[in-house]
Scaffold this motif. Structure first.
Motif, short mmCIF file in Angstrom:
data_model
loop_
_atom_site.label_atom_id
_atom_site.label_comp_id
_atom_site.label_asym_id
_atom_site.label_seq_id
_atom_site.Cartn_x
_atom_site.Cartn_y
_atom_site.Cartn_z
N UNK A 185 0.83 -1.21 0.00
CA UNK A 185 0.00 0.00 0.00
C UNK A 185 0.86 1.26 0.00
N UNK A 186 2.05 1.15 -0.60
CA UNK A 186 2.99 2.27 -0.57
C UNK A 186 2.47 3.50 -1.28
N UNK A 187 1.60 3.34 -2.26
CA UNK A 187 1.09 4.49 -3.00
C UNK A 187 -0.11 5.13 -2.32
N UNK A 188 -0.49 4.59 -1.16
CA UNK A 188 -1.66 5.10 -0.46
C UNK A 188 -1.24 5.77 0.85
N UNK A 189 -2.17 6.48 1.44
CA UNK A 189 -1.93 7.04 2.78
C UNK A 189 -2.20 5.94 3.80
N UNK A 190 -1.24 5.67 4.65
CA UNK A 190 -1.35 4.59 5.63
C UNK A 190 -1.40 5.21 7.03
N UNK A 191 -2.29 4.72 7.87
CA UNK A 191 -2.42 5.26 9.23
C UNK A 191 -1.78 4.32 10.24
N UNK A 192 -1.30 4.90 11.32
CA UNK A 192 -0.73 4.11 12.40
C UNK A 192 -1.80 3.21 13.04
N UNK A 193 -3.03 3.71 13.09
CA UNK A 193 -4.13 2.90 13.64
C UNK A 193 -4.29 1.60 12.87
N UNK A 194 -4.23 1.69 11.54
CA UNK A 194 -4.36 0.48 10.71
C UNK A 194 -3.25 -0.50 11.00
N UNK A 195 -2.02 0.00 11.13
CA UNK A 195 -0.87 -0.87 11.39
C UNK A 195 -0.98 -1.51 12.77
N UNK A 196 -1.50 -0.77 13.73
CA UNK A 196 -1.68 -1.33 15.07
C UNK A 196 -2.72 -2.44 15.05
N UNK A 197 -3.77 -2.23 14.29
CA UNK A 197 -4.80 -3.27 14.19
C UNK A 197 -4.23 -4.54 13.57
N UNK A 198 -3.38 -4.40 12.58
CA UNK A 198 -2.82 -5.56 11.90
C UNK A 198 -1.78 -6.28 12.75
N UNK A 199 -1.09 -5.55 13.61
CA UNK A 199 -0.03 -6.15 14.42
C UNK A 199 -0.50 -6.58 15.80
N UNK A 200 -1.55 -5.93 16.29
CA UNK A 200 -1.99 -6.20 17.66
C UNK A 200 -1.17 -5.46 18.70
N UNK A 201 -0.31 -4.54 18.26
CA UNK A 201 0.56 -3.78 19.17
C UNK A 201 -0.03 -2.39 19.42
N UNK A 202 0.35 -1.81 20.55
CA UNK A 202 0.04 -0.40 20.79
C UNK A 202 0.95 0.45 19.91
#
Length: 285
Positions: A185-202
């Protein structure tokens, strides 16, 4: 008259596995931490610089070689605005892996990192400079250039064969999933919230853990990947404006600023060297 502060890039579409960069006066050349997909070998031709490499720091000077494994975060910058010149050879990792394997230096055709970071050896430095002179020479034949690269790198790989680095710890699956998501998703805007959801980390835990395993924060990893993508597109001859959009930058100026920050060259300089090389080799030497 050529500006000595501007980088020169050598490429030849007939030798797609190797690329050379030359900077005569690097006092205005400053790199932010970044990584390459290729294995890289640099030669300091003048002055001194600070070499930051995966958590370590080295002072290197004229006559030294520096070695950078693929995907290892690094930066090399001048000291106190002193004169500084260098050459950098970028070698395709798969091609070099096969070279090492066919030479009997790897048990399987899989990349193994090299522990050595610097080589203050005059003989290897002199050999490197001869290769650079050969590659940059417009009157040198293709076979001569191919032979010079293969002979030197084969000999160097034998020299470094007993200095394998400790295998890099494998990132946990959830962090690798984050890295894969950022690339996809490099060409898109990525949010930290989305990454946290995918990793399960704070948020804080994700940033610390990701940097520990990949050498970058998730955002820096994303930017580095976008610039790598931009390099590949420019090598293919794509227009700068189109490349900027496809790489995920908001506009061409943003792409230009970021590209120069990481690679100390503008997209135009990088692409123009490619176009010039295509013209130079059109005669079919």
């Amino acid at each position: 008259m050529k500006d000595p502060s501007k980088p020169v890039f050598w490429r030849d579409w007939r030798m797609p596995y190797v690329e050379l960069r030359k900077v005569v006066d690097g006092r205005q050349v400053c790199y932010a931490p970044h990584s390459h997909t290729q294995w890289s070998l640099g030669a300091i031709t003048e002055g001194q610089s600070t070499f930051l490499y995966r958590g370590g720091q080295f002072k290197v000077s004229a006559g030294n070689l520096v070695i950078v494994n693929p995907d290892w975060v690094h930066a090399c910058n001048p000291i106190d605005n002193q004169p500084w010149g260098y050459l950098m050879l970028y070698v395709d990792t798969d091609w070099l892996t096969n070279l090492r394997y066919e030479a009997g230096l790897l048990e399987t055709p899989c990349w193994e990192d090299i522990a050595t970071a610097t080589m203050p050896d005059h003989e290897w430095y002199a050999g490197y400079c001869r290769i650079a002179e050969c590659l940059l020479g417009p009157d040198r034949e293709l076979l001569e250039k191919q032979t010079a690269v293969v002979e030197y790198l084969t000999a160097l790989m034998h020299e470094l064969s007993g200095q394998a680095a400790e295998p890099r710890p494998k990132a946990p699956d959830n962090l690798q999933a984050v890295a894969d998501y950022l690339k996809a998703h490099a060409s898109e805007e990525v949010s930290l919230d989305t990454l946290c959801e995918r990793s399960g980390y704070s948020p804080g835990h994700l940033i610390r853990s990701f940097k520990h395993h990949f050498g970058f924060t998730p955002h820096a990893y994303l930017i580095n990947y976008r610039v790598q993508y931009g390099q590949r597109e420019l090598k293919r001859g794509k227009p700068i404006a189109e490349t900027a959009v496809n790489a995920g930058f908001s506009d061409q100026p943003h792409f230009q600023r970021t590209f120069k920050k990481l690679l100390a060259a503008t997209p135009k300089q990088y692409r123009q060297s490619l176009l010039n090389q295509q013209i130079d080799t059109a005669g079919g030497k």
